[in-house]
Scaffold this motif. Structure first.
Motif, mmCIF file in Angstrom:
data_model
loop_
_atom_site.group_PDB
_atom_site.id
_atom_site.type_symbol
_atom_site.label_atom_id
_atom_site.label_comp_id
_atom_site.label_asym_id
_atom_site.label_seq_id
_atom_site.Cartn_x
_atom_site.Cartn_y
_atom_site.Cartn_z
ATOM 1 N N MET A 1 42.211 -40.442 72.988
ATOM 2 C CA MET A 1 40.984 -39.651 73.241
ATOM 3 C C MET A 1 41.340 -38.368 73.996
ATOM 4 N N VAL A 2 40.846 -37.252 73.503
ATOM 5 C CA VAL A 2 41.148 -35.982 74.153
ATOM 6 C C VAL A 2 39.868 -35.452 74.795
ATOM 7 N N ALA A 3 40.026 -34.850 75.956
ATOM 8 C CA ALA A 3 38.863 -34.357 76.699
ATOM 9 C C ALA A 3 38.105 -33.305 75.898
ATOM 10 N N GLN A 4 36.806 -33.190 76.141
ATOM 11 C CA GLN A 4 35.982 -32.183 75.454
ATOM 12 C C GLN A 4 36.482 -30.801 75.833
ATOM 13 N N GLY A 5 36.242 -29.836 74.925
ATOM 14 C CA GLY A 5 36.666 -28.471 75.201
ATOM 15 C C GLY A 5 38.130 -28.267 74.884
ATOM 16 N N PHE A 6 38.688 -29.078 73.987
ATOM 17 C CA PHE A 6 40.091 -28.959 73.576
ATOM 18 C C PHE A 6 40.334 -27.587 72.952
ATOM 19 N N VAL B 1 44.455 -29.897 65.214
ATOM 20 C CA VAL B 1 43.072 -29.571 64.832
ATOM 21 C C VAL B 1 42.126 -30.779 64.868
ATOM 22 N N GLY B 2 42.672 -31.976 64.679
ATOM 23 C CA GLY B 2 41.832 -33.176 64.704
ATOM 24 C C GLY B 2 41.149 -33.343 66.051
ATOM 25 N N ASN C 1 39.246 -34.005 60.101
ATOM 26 C CA ASN C 1 39.583 -32.607 60.403
ATOM 27 C C ASN C 1 40.990 -32.263 59.911
ATOM 28 N N THR C 2 41.936 -33.185 60.177
ATOM 29 C CA THR C 2 43.336 -32.918 59.835
ATOM 30 C C THR C 2 43.505 -32.744 58.324
ATOM 31 N N ILE C 3 42.910 -33.654 57.557
ATOM 32 C CA ILE C 3 43.044 -33.594 56.091
ATOM 33 C C ILE C 3 42.306 -32.370 55.550
ATOM 34 N N HIS C 4 41.120 -32.098 56.089
ATOM 35 C CA HIS C 4 40.377 -30.924 55.630
ATOM 36 C C HIS C 4 41.164 -29.640 55.890
ATOM 37 N N TYR C 5 41.790 -29.572 57.072
ATOM 38 C CA TYR C 5 42.580 -28.382 57.404
ATOM 39 C C TYR C 5 43.716 -28.199 56.405
ATOM 40 N N LEU C 6 44.373 -29.304 56.060
ATOM 41 C CA LEU C 6 45.509 -29.227 55.127
ATOM 42 C C LEU C 6 45.088 -28.805 53.724
#
Ligand SMILES: [Zn+2]
Ligand SMILES: [Zn+2]
Length: 218
Positions: A1-6, A18-19, A116-121
């Motif tokens: 889990m990554v903090a908001q505002g990454f 990007v995910g 997100n990761t797949i869409h970016y790719l």
């Protein structure tokens, strides 16, 4: 889990960052960076290499495959007018597939890490870096993998002797599409024909959701 505002660090490989943007990915990916210099995608040199494609690799690699497919149908006894019809139908089929992919997959809204990761790719990278000349056409390694399901799809509807020419026509449609798309971003039109082409392209994109117009195809 990554903090908001990454915040994405543009100096580090992007794909696995990007995910973490979660909901804000959608906004981030539609704020284009219009520079010819592309970002680094992967840490690994091997995977990085697979994401970089010069535009002329597309006709050089795929046109011989198109010829090979067409000649298979010729050898199975089809006449020239039949072959021409099949190829034209294949090109039309590709246009339909491209439209469907662009309309329903390339502009899908995602917020999960892998979404997100797949869409970016597959398409997001083109909206973020629309002028990255080495990431505009589709990487041949990925096309080669996708050829198998598409060949099998054509086989379901066509006879053994018409499948190769129909598939070849579809592949030809893809080559024309990818090269035209590259030219519209990077070519310097000196006559009115390419300018009109750009106009048509933009009109076609009107059918797509707003984001495509805001992104790469203004
Ligand atoms: Zn788009
Ligand atoms: Zn574009």
């Amino acid at each position: 889990m990554v903090a908001q505002g990454f915040i994405v660090d543009l100096n580090k490989p992007l794909v696995f960052q990007v995910g973490h943007l979660e909901e804000s990915y959608e906004e981030w990916v539609h704020q284009p960076i219009v520079s010819k210099e592309g970002p680094r995608f992967f840490e690994s040199d091997f995977w990085e290499f697979l994401t970089l494609t010069v535009w002329w690799a597309i006709p050089v690699i795929w046109l011989p495959v198109v010829c090979c497919c067409i000649s298979m149908s010729v050898r199975m006894g089809h006449t020239l007018p039949e072959i021409v019809l099949m190829v034209i139908f294949g090109v039309f089929l590709w246009t339909l597939i491209e439209y469907t992919l662009h309309r329903f997959l390339f502009h899908i809204k995602t917020k999960s890490y892998w979404g997100n990761t797949i869409h970016y790719l597959i398409h997001g990278c083109h909206h973020k870096h629309p002028m990255d000349g080495l990431r505009l056409v589709f990487p041949p390694a990925a096309t080669a993998v996708l050829c198998f399901p598409f060949w099998n799809l054509v086989k379901v509807f066509a006879t053994p002797s018409t499948t190769p020419a129909l598939f070849g026509g579809g592949l030809l449609g893809y080559v024309m599409y990818d090269v035209t798309h590259y030219y519209l971003h990077h070519g310097q039109p000196s006559s009115d024909v390419p300018k009109n082409l750009k106009f048509c392209w933009t009109n076609l994109m009107m059918f797509f959701p707003r984001n495509c117009l805001q992104g790469c195809h203004r």
